[in-house]
Every structure is written in C-alpha cells, then in structure tokens.
Design an enzyme around this catalytic site. Structure first.
Site, PDB file in Angstrom:
ATOM      1  CG  HIS A  46     -18.953  12.015  -4.751  1.00 46.43           C
ATOM      2  ND1 HIS A  46     -19.537  11.399  -3.675  1.00 46.43           N
ATOM      3  CD2 HIS A  46     -19.488  11.423  -5.847  1.00 46.43           C
ATOM      4  CE1 HIS A  46     -20.392  10.484  -4.089  1.00 46.43           C
ATOM      5  NE2 HIS A  46     -20.373  10.478  -5.416  1.00 46.43           N
ATOM      6  CD  GLU A  48     -17.373  15.929  -0.508  1.00 39.39           C
ATOM      7  OE1 GLU A  48     -18.333  16.325   0.172  1.00 39.39           O
ATOM      8  OE2 GLU A  48     -17.521  15.311  -1.593  1.00 39.39           O
ATOM      9  CB  CYS A  85     -21.149  10.186   0.331  1.00 38.02           C
ATOM     10  SG  CYS A  85     -19.660   9.829  -0.623  1.00 38.02           S
ATOM     11  CB  CYS A  88     -16.422  12.071   0.201  1.00 35.14           C
ATOM     12  SG  CYS A  88     -16.746  11.998  -1.579  1.00 35.14           S
TER      13      CYS A  88
END
Length: 154
Positions: A46, A48, A85, A88
């Site tokens: 992801h 991040e 999420c 992250c």
C-alpha cells in the site's frame, strides 16, 4: 497533500489503485510511496507502507520504542490520499511518525470497511499520533475514481 496526489497518479498510471503517500518533516520530503499492489503482486505494498518502508530503509533507522511521535522520525507527517487501512495506520505509529494527514475517507468512496475508522484504531491502541482529515478530499476522491475503483463489497 499535492505531492501525495502526484504519487497517486503514478500508481494509477501503472495500473494500481490510485493512492499516494508522502512523509515530510520540517518542510523536507523524507519519503514517497504509491500503491504498487497489482504491479508487484505484493498485497502489503500500500502507498503508506511503501513510504514507511522507503523511509526506514533509506535512512537505515528504526524507531526503538515503536511508539508514535518518538524516535528518529518524531515530528514527521504522513500525508495519505486515502484513509490508511489498519496495517498502514499501525506502521505509521510504530515508525514514530507524529501526524497523519488524510485526504479521502473509505466512506467518501463507498468502500465498506465495517466499523473501521482510523480514529478508532488510534484510540483503541492509545497511540499518540495526531490526525487531520479531509485535506484535498474532493481531489483525492476524484483521482481514486479514475483508477481501478470498484465500489461496494469486495
């Protein structure tokens, strides 16, 4: 957030979900990242997570306390075009980042995420990370929807 939007564009151009992240401290960019899940087949890639990974590996430093707002990355700000999420958000906290600035929220995009909100994870885990939401949210939503956006249950 404008730099994070630039990262999100890179993600979309590579066929990934259009999410970007940038980590800044004292006006200097420490790290950048964009979603590369589809192009790398790495489900943890992801935006991040990529930005945090690039930062810790680039500086070759870890936060020995695993607490938000501490260690070598205290006072750093993570800008994310989409609400992080749980994975992250947790990475930002244990990396020592002090502030999280979010553009779009999952709810803004119709993404069902149960009862999850980044505020709930921060509160539940008693992490000392500051949160700002809604920064350039309309731009983040619009860019997200240009990519591989599929609303509704997954």
């Amino acid at each position: 957030m404008a730099l994070a939007l630039d990262e999100a564009k890179k993600a979309a151009e590579a066929g990934n979900v259009a999410v970007g992240a940038v980590i800044v401290r004292d006006g200097h960019v420490l790290s950048r990242g964009h979603n590369v899940v589809r192009s790398t087949f790495d489900i943890s890639a992801h935006a991040e997570a990529v930005a945090v990974r690039n930062m810790t590996m680039g500086f070759r430093q870890l936060n020995p306390t695993s607490q938000a707002a501490s260690g070598p990355f205290a006072e750093a700000i993570l800008y994310a075009t989409l609400e992080p999420c749980p994975m992250c958000c947790w990475l930002a906290c244990i990396a020592g980042i002090s502030s999280l600035v979010v553009g779009a929220r999952h709810a803004d995009l119709g993404i069902p995420f149960g009862d999850y909100q980044v505020e709930k994870l921060i509160k539940m885990t008693k992490r000392n990370i500051k949160l700002v939401t809604g920064v350039l949210a309309a731009e983040c939503v619009a860019l997200y929807r240009t990519g591989r956006f599929v609303p509704g249950p997954r």
